[in-house]
Scaffold this active site. Sequence first.
Site, PDB file in Angstrom:
ATOM      1  N   ASP A 431      47.282  32.801  42.009  1.00  0.00           N
ATOM      2  CA  ASP A 431      47.015  34.064  42.692  1.00  0.00           C
ATOM      3  C   ASP A 431      46.594  35.135  41.677  1.00  0.00           C
ATOM      4  OD1 ASP A 431      46.786  35.756  44.828  1.00  0.00           O
ATOM      5  OD2 ASP A 431      48.912  35.721  45.378  1.00  0.00           O
ATOM      6  N   GLU A 434      42.434  39.397  39.421  1.00  0.00           N
ATOM      7  CA  GLU A 434      41.404  40.430  39.613  1.00  0.00           C
ATOM      8  C   GLU A 434      41.822  41.767  38.996  1.00  0.00           C
ATOM      9  OE1 GLU A 434      42.202  37.960  43.295  1.00  0.00           O
ATOM     10  OE2 GLU A 434      43.304  39.599  42.329  1.00  0.00           O
ATOM     11  N   ASP A 498      43.478  37.871  51.470  1.00  0.00           N
ATOM     12  CA  ASP A 498      44.333  38.528  52.461  1.00  0.00           C
ATOM     13  C   ASP A 498      43.514  39.035  53.643  1.00  0.00           C
ATOM     14  OD1 ASP A 498      46.188  38.018  50.546  1.00  0.00           O
ATOM     15  OD2 ASP A 498      46.437  40.089  49.898  1.00  0.00           O
TER      16      ASP A 498
END
Length: 760
Positions: A431, A434, A498
């Site tokens: 995950d 970024e 998401d």
Amino acid sequence: MKFTEGMWKQRAGVSIDWMQNVERVNINHKKVNLLLNKLQRHRGDTLNSPTISTEISSPHDGVVGVKLVHWDGEQENGPNFDIADSSPIVQVTQNNEDGLKYSSSPLNLAINTRPNELGFLFQGPKSKLTSHSFRSIGYAHDISTSRSNFANGIYMQSQGFVLAAFDLGVGEKLYGLGERFGPFIKNGQSVEVWNEDGGTSSELAYKNIPFYMSSKGYGVFINNPGKVMLELQSERTTRVNIAIEGEHLEYFIIYGENPKDILRRYTALTGRPALPPAWTYGLWLTTSFTTSYSEDTVTGFLDGFRDRNIPLSVFHFDCFYMKSYQWCDFSFDSEMFPDPASYIKRLKERGLKISVWINPYIGQASPIFQEAKSNGYFIMRSDRQVPTVWQWDNWQAGMGIIDFTNPAACEWYRSHLIRMVNLGVDSFKTDFGERIPFKNVRYHNNADPVRMHNYYAQIYNKLVYETLQNHHPRSESCLFARSATAGGQQFPVHWGGDCESTFEAMAESLRGGLSLALCGFGFWAHDIGGFEGTPPPALYKRWVQFGLLSSHSRLHGSSSYRVPWIYGEDCSEVLKECVLRKLTMLPYLLGQALQASRDGCPLLRAMFLEFPRDQNCYTIDTQYMLGSDLLVAPVFTEEGTVTFYVPEVEGQKTESKWRSWFDQKKTYESGKWYTETHDFSTLPILIRPGTAIAINRTLKDPLSDHLSGLELLVNGPLERDMVVEVVDKEKVGEVAKRIAVSERAGELNVSDKTIKVTQL
């Protein structure tokens, strides 16, 4: 970034030096070097005026690279994309009167070198692709930024940008640029290639790829891992304007006879998709994100799947298997999981593979934070007199970010991954990646922080993927990654991030997946049911249908669970049917995956990728081809109404028909639109005419025997002889069986007489 106000004016504070002339040419075997300058009326015009040094090269047949350099005085610290060079045959011919021609067959670049008539023309075998025409290559100075101080007089600095503009043709459409959730066709958009954690309902993207594809038969890859700014008919309506802050801009024009050919060449440059193992195609279930769970909760979920006979392949532990504020410490919370090794062993005895969540950050409260700090494993600040870790509270309090340019940090991080693998973990959800700072930052290898911002995802995912490769058989490595840049397709699988629990978010997820797939990413998933919010039962069931017709399928939410029975037992039945249907398709899907690893063509395919001669396909973003032979139209309405298009198949015989997966006597005419209403047991899945598809209706899990119970669905008449490859479920890069299929005078011939053949 826009530099102009209309055709005649430039934005306040901006001046642009446009290149209009080729001052000199130097041909050196397979490379051509040009010195470009402004309009030249007399020798005085060579003074107080910039030049752009230009290098023409070719790393692959059908690909031409152009590198534009304003100033070349800065040391190159990287990072850079890994570009494969196959040493193609290049031809350079020069005509002193007209210019020169650079050819990397079948792509040609003609450069106009006549005085003050600079122009680049890229051509395929039949026609023009794109060009640099008047005022298309330049260098912009912006004095409206904080960098400029007028008190410095002649020594005042400006912010500089290298500019390149590509001409567009009438009706030309543009696609790609990574996993973008807005309009599928990119014309009219302003795009910044800059990874951010923005969810799926925004213009931000987790996976920004500096590559776009044109409907005119070419792609453009901008070879820069930093921020790339594009105005796609949004500044000049006849152009794509590209700007990079700094002194260099390099791009590759990639020719393709068809869109698949463009992807083949692009992935030859940046890397083919690796192959996920067979077990990853089964259903994944997670704990969800902020839900409360323990061993008892997880066991209850798994018992529920077992009692309802819903095949489940992977269980994933999300963030809170670790203690809060300690992410990542790579340790199960002992209060919830007192003996994780024994518990994981019990889960694996159920036949499950295990995935756990990780990220590249270490919270200050983590017991391993001080070790990383004292050994210099974090990204550091560059604006402090004493060594200081770059920290913030935006996610984990006081977190530091692992510096993967430091070999020692990589080995340290890898040691913690190995510790998890030794517990029985099979896959990591990589995950984040970024939220990477780019100001006041110093890397171990002095890499450029702006270029590292996007590229960080590449070295993060690569390290985790290769760690799994080194500790499992090569065909057993798999990630569930959120962030990526060009080349990230080599480390599958990627998921869409998401999304909200709405039909609109379900549709935008598909748009993002289609755009990412057009950048060479072969395998993709999304959070079934949506991540944010709790899906109504109708949405849950429709998303389950869509999710189990994606290459990879995962039930995951934020604050609510995604086990089906909490939405109603009818949801459990729909999920079970969808999982069994995907398992039935698995021999076909693994064959399509093997092809993706060979030529870069993804499993999730935009309609025009498979049917480039059908102009209706170029605007469609609510349906897709799952591999080459199955058309899927997800249902995006509560009432079950869906409109879809059945494309024209080149060379299709008049008696050939598309057929429904569910009712194989139901046929569809090519070149027509249909509107249907489906209950929750069906959706439009159409079998392409002239195809033979390997299926197995007996499979109950991905690792069952694929050859026992193998069946061929033949939707004839066949247009050509074909070989159906059945992939080895243990070694997905190898073929276990090849079946020759042909048709002569209406009689079907199959090389293996033991296989059941169903003629539709």
